[in-house]
Design a protein around this motif. Structure first.
Motif, PDB file in Angstrom:
ATOM      1  N   LEU A   1       0.739  -1.296  -0.061  1.00  0.00           N
ATOM      2  CA  LEU A   1       0.036  -0.007  -0.070  1.00  0.00           C
ATOM      3  C   LEU A   1       0.916   1.267   0.143  1.00  0.00           C
ATOM      4  CD1 LEU A   1      -2.641   1.296   0.224  1.00  0.00           C
ATOM      5  CD2 LEU A   1      -2.618   1.227   2.911  1.00  0.00           C
ATOM      6  N   ARG A   2       0.870   2.081  -0.932  1.00  0.00           N
ATOM      7  CA  ARG A   2       1.525   3.320  -1.159  1.00  0.00           C
ATOM      8  C   ARG A   2       0.736   4.346  -0.787  1.00  0.00           C
ATOM      9  NH1 ARG A   2       5.926   0.554  -2.968  1.00  0.00           N
ATOM     10  NH2 ARG A   2       5.737  -0.724  -5.019  1.00  0.00           N
ATOM     11  N   LEU A   3       1.357   5.583  -0.122  1.00  0.00           N
ATOM     12  CA  LEU A   3       0.326   6.673   0.314  1.00  0.00           C
ATOM     13  C   LEU A   3       1.418   7.704   0.649  1.00  0.00           C
ATOM     14  CD1 LEU A   3      -1.552   6.251   3.620  1.00  0.00           C
ATOM     15  CD2 LEU A   3      -0.579   4.418   2.508  1.00  0.00           C
TER      16      LEU A   3
ATOM     17  N   ARG B   1      -7.064  -6.162   4.001  1.00  0.00           N
ATOM     18  CA  ARG B   1      -8.198  -5.436   3.249  1.00  0.00           C
ATOM     19  C   ARG B   1      -9.165  -5.094   4.330  1.00  0.00           C
ATOM     20  NH1 ARG B   1      -7.522  -3.501  -1.465  1.00  0.00           N
ATOM     21  NH2 ARG B   1      -6.403  -4.669  -2.591  1.00  0.00           N
ATOM     22  N   GLU B   2      -9.140  -5.319   5.636  1.00  0.00           N
ATOM     23  CA  GLU B   2     -10.163  -4.956   6.495  1.00  0.00           C
ATOM     24  C   GLU B   2      -9.496  -3.787   7.308  1.00  0.00           C
ATOM     25  OE1 GLU B   2      -8.194  -8.484   8.351  1.00  0.00           O
ATOM     26  OE2 GLU B   2      -9.076  -8.207   6.392  1.00  0.00           O
ATOM     27  N   ALA B   3      -8.359  -3.619   7.435  1.00  0.00           N
ATOM     28  CA  ALA B   3      -7.564  -2.674   8.014  1.00  0.00           C
ATOM     29  C   ALA B   3      -8.166  -1.248   7.731  1.00  0.00           C
ATOM     30  CB  ALA B   3      -6.031  -2.566   7.861  1.00  0.00           C
ATOM     31  N   THR B   4      -8.199  -0.363   8.749  1.00  0.00           N
ATOM     32  CA  THR B   4      -8.618   0.903   8.852  1.00  0.00           C
ATOM     33  C   THR B   4      -7.404   1.715   8.800  1.00  0.00           C
ATOM     34  OG1 THR B   4      -8.527   1.412  11.118  1.00  0.00           O
ATOM     35  CG2 THR B   4     -10.550   0.452  10.088  1.00  0.00           C
TER      36      THR B   4
ATOM     37  N   PRO C   1     -11.234   2.763   5.141  1.00  0.00           N
ATOM     38  CA  PRO C   1     -10.387   1.586   4.799  1.00  0.00           C
ATOM     39  C   PRO C   1      -9.081   1.979   4.344  1.00  0.00           C
ATOM     40  CG  PRO C   1     -12.536   1.137   3.698  1.00  0.00           C
ATOM     41  CD  PRO C   1     -12.455   2.757   4.128  1.00  0.00           C
ATOM     42  N   ALA C   2      -8.051   1.551   5.106  1.00  0.00           N
ATOM     43  CA  ALA C   2      -6.500   1.701   4.692  1.00  0.00           C
ATOM     44  C   ALA C   2      -6.521   1.709   2.957  1.00  0.00           C
ATOM     45  CB  ALA C   2      -5.531   0.832   5.553  1.00  0.00           C
ATOM     46  N   HIS C   3      -6.973   0.809   2.464  1.00  0.00           N
ATOM     47  CA  HIS C   3      -6.737   0.751   1.103  1.00  0.00           C
ATOM     48  C   HIS C   3      -7.450   1.830   0.201  1.00  0.00           C
ATOM     49  CE1 HIS C   3      -4.178  -2.863   0.786  1.00  0.00           C
ATOM     50  NE2 HIS C   3      -4.846  -3.526   1.970  1.00  0.00           N
ATOM     51  N   GLY C   4      -8.461   2.332   0.889  1.00  0.00           N
ATOM     52  CA  GLY C   4      -9.202   3.428   0.142  1.00  0.00           C
ATOM     53  C   GLY C   4      -8.287   4.505   0.064  1.00  0.00           C
ATOM     54  N   VAL C   5      -7.329   4.801   0.664  1.00  0.00           N
ATOM     55  CA  VAL C   5      -6.712   6.192   0.430  1.00  0.00           C
ATOM     56  C   VAL C   5      -5.388   5.881  -0.192  1.00  0.00           C
ATOM     57  CG1 VAL C   5      -7.620   7.188   2.404  1.00  0.00           C
ATOM     58  CG2 VAL C   5      -5.624   5.983   2.791  1.00  0.00           C
ATOM     59  N   ALA C   6      -5.134   4.595  -0.821  1.00  0.00           N
ATOM     60  CA  ALA C   6      -3.696   4.493  -1.579  1.00  0.00           C
ATOM     61  C   ALA C   6      -3.616   5.633  -2.590  1.00  0.00           C
ATOM     62  CB  ALA C   6      -4.030   3.197  -2.371  1.00  0.00           C
TER      63      ALA C   6
END
Length: 166
Positions: free
Chosen positions: A10-12, A26-29, A70-75
């Protein structure tokens, strides 16, 4: 956190620094990623439902509740936490005003109040008391420092306007 099998990292961008985090489930916030993986303790876990504001961060400059994102939602997005807003010796005007107005008691709500206020003043440097109250109404403070918090945000607004128009 539980590992995710063979997924891309995951890159941000967090507080101006590129981050690449491996094995983010996937469930990580976003809150868990910031606190557990990146060691950033500004955002707090409060209600876990996005209702108290203790976990507030900026996502691309907009105040957001990290406990429900979701953490993946802010990639690929820019995340700013309290740690990235300012630093000792170079406080953001809102942080400096909160210190000067002694707007913290237990400090648990402080992250959310500061982050919400900074986002408001970035959008509306001329924010009225009524607008400030409305903007902060979703951030819970159980210690009762509401008057000091309001004073701090108004002080920050004045200082930020002075910086724009010396």
């Amino acid at each position: 956190m539980t590992a995710s099998c063979g997924a891309e990292p995951l890159r941000l961008l967090v507080n101006g620094r590129a981050q690449s985090i491996e094995d983010v489930p996937r469930e990580a916030t976003l809150l868990h990623l910031l606190r557990n993986d990146l060691g950033l303790n500004g955002p707090k876990y409060g209600c876990g439902l996005g209702q108290c504001g203790a976990c507030t961060v900026h996502v691309d400059g907009v105040a957001a509740r990290s406990c429900v994102i979701p953490a993946h939602g802010v990639a690929g997005r820019a995340i700013t936490t309290l740690e990235g807003l300012g630093s000792r010796g170079s406080w953001h005007p809102v942080q400096a005003a909160f210190e000067e107005a002694q707007a913290a008691q237990c400090g648990y709500c402080l992250n959310g109040m500061v982050m919400q206020a900074a986002a408001l003043l970035a959008r509306h440097p001329q924010a009225s008391e009524q607008r400030i109250r409305a903007e902060l109404s979703g951030n819970l403070c159980r210690c009762g420092t509401h008057i000091e918090i309001l004073d701090a945000v108004q002080l920050a607004a004045v200082r930020m306007r002075e910086e724009l128009n010396p």
